[in-house]
Design an enzyme around this catalytic site. Structure first.
Site, PDB file in Angstrom:
ATOM      1  CB  SER A 184      14.040 -12.255 -18.839  1.00 17.95           C
ATOM      2  OG  SER A 184      13.051 -12.864 -18.032  1.00 17.95           O
ATOM      3  CE1 TYR A 197       9.940  -9.055 -21.611  1.00 10.28           C
ATOM      4  CE2 TYR A 197       9.975 -11.099 -20.351  1.00 10.28           C
ATOM      5  CZ  TYR A 197      10.358  -9.780 -20.505  1.00 10.28           C
ATOM      6  OH  TYR A 197      11.164  -9.187 -19.561  1.00 10.28           O
TER       7      TYR A 197
END
Length: 291
Positions: A184, A197
Site C-alpha cells: 500500500s 494497517y
C-alpha cells in the site's frame, strides 16, 4: 479514442454506506468495476496456475478475472462469510474458459495456508504465480483506541499469512515463478488513523525486497504493488461516513481508483515478459507523489 482518467470513473462525494468488515461488493454504491465488462486478455498467462488470496472482492477479484482472461487457472482464497462473492468470481473465471478452485478459510492459521498450497497442486498439478492480496483493516482514533487483539490480528492476517503461504507455495514453484504482494502507499506514507494497517504494509514492502533477493537463486521473482485509495468493500467497512463520502478526493486525479485499474500491473508482474523485474514496488495511486 483515449479515455480521460479524470472522468473515467465516479468521483466523490459518495453516499454514506456503512458495512461491517470485511464488507460485500453487492452493498456498495456505486459498485466497483473489476473489469467484468472491460478487461480483454491476450494470452499473457497461458497455461499458468495462480493462487489469488482475498479474491472474492476488490483488487483480488479484478486480478482473478484478468488472470483467467489471460489464460490462467485460479485457486481463489477468501473468508467463509464471503462465499457469495467468491461464487460470482468463479462464474467469471469459468466464463473465460479457465478452471477455478475455491479455497475458503482463515489464512491467519499456518495449517490452512499449507493446505491451500497442497490443494492447489492436487487440483492443477503446479503453482506458477502467487498473489498475496488478503488483508485486514480497522481504523483507530488514538493509541489507546487500538485493542491488543486488533493490533495482533492485523499482523496475523496481513503479514503472517503471506509468510505462511509463500513458504508453502515456493516448495512447488519452479524457475520462472512469480510472487506479487499487495502492499500500500501507506507503507511509505503511514496514516495515524490506520496505525496498525500501515505498520503491516511497511512490513510487506520490506518483505518484498528481502524475498526478491532470497529467492533470486531459485529463479522466482517477487514484486509488490502499492495501491492508493481504491474503491473496494474495505472502504465502507473500515472508514467513517465522512471519509467514505470524500474518498479519493485527495489524489491529483480527484477520485478513487477502481480495482480494474490495478489488475494490469499484476498481469505485467506475473507474466514472463517481466523476467528481469524483481524487488520492484509499483505505485498505482492516481498521481499521488509516493517516495
Amino acid at each position: 479514442m483515449t479515455d480521460d482518467p479524470l472522468k473515467k470513473y465516479p468521483r466523490p462525494p459518495f453516499k454514506a454506506q456503512p458495512q461491517s468488515f470485511p464488507g460485500l461488493t453487492s452493498k456498495m454504491s456505486p459498485e466497483p468495476d473489476h473489469g467484468e465488462g472491460s478487461y480483454k486478455g491476450s494470452g499473457r498467462l497461458d497455461g499458468k496456475v495462480a493462487i489469488v488470496t482475498g479474491g472474492d472482492s476488490g483488487i483480488g477479484r479484478a486480478v482473478a478475472i484478468a488472470f483467467a482472461r489471460e489464460g490462467a487457472d485460479i485457486a481463489l482464497s477468501y473468508l467463509d462469510e464471503e462465499g457469495k462473492d467468491a461464487e460470482e468470481v468463479k462464474v467469471w473465471i469459468e466464463k473465460a474458459g479457465r478452471r477455478c478452485l475455491l479455497l475458503p478459510g482463515d489464512m491467519s492459521a499456518a495449517s490452512h495456508c499449507r493446505a491451500m498450497a497442497e490443494k492447489t497442486v492436487e487440483a492443477f498439478g503446479k503453482i506458477d504465480v502467487l498473489i498475496n492480496n488478503e488483508a485486514f483493516q480497522h481504523p483507530n482514533e488514538g493509541l489507546d483506541d487500538i485493542d491488543d487483539e486488533v493490533f495482533e490480528k492485523h499482523f496475523r492476517v496481513n503479514v503472517f499469512a503471506p509468510f505462511y503461504l509463500t513458504k508453502a507455495a515456493v516448495k512447488h514453484m519452479k524457475p520462472g515463478g512469480s510472487i506479487v504482494v499487495t502492499s500500500s502507499v501507506n507503507s511509505k506514507h503511514p496514516m495515524p488513523s490506520l496505525f496498525a494497517y500501515s505498520a503491516t504494509k511497511g512490513a510487506l514492502s520490506n518483505m518484498v525486497i528481502s524475498l526478491s533477493g532470497m529467492l533470486a537463486e531459485k529463479g522466482i521473482r517477487v514484486n509488490g504493488v502499492l495501491p492508493g485509495p481504491i474503491w473496494t468493500p474495505f472502504i465502507p467497512a473500515g472508514m467513517d461516513d465522512a471519509s467514505v463520502q470524500s474518498f479519493g478526493s485527495q489524489t491529483p486525479f480527484g477520485r478513487p481508483g477502481q480495482p480494474a485499474e490495478l489488475a494490469p500491473s499484476y498481469v505485467m508482474l506475473a507474466s514472463d515478459e517481466s523476467s528481469y523485474t524483481s524487488g520492484a514496488l509499483i505505485t498505482v495511486a492516481g498521481a499521488m507523489p509516493i517516495f
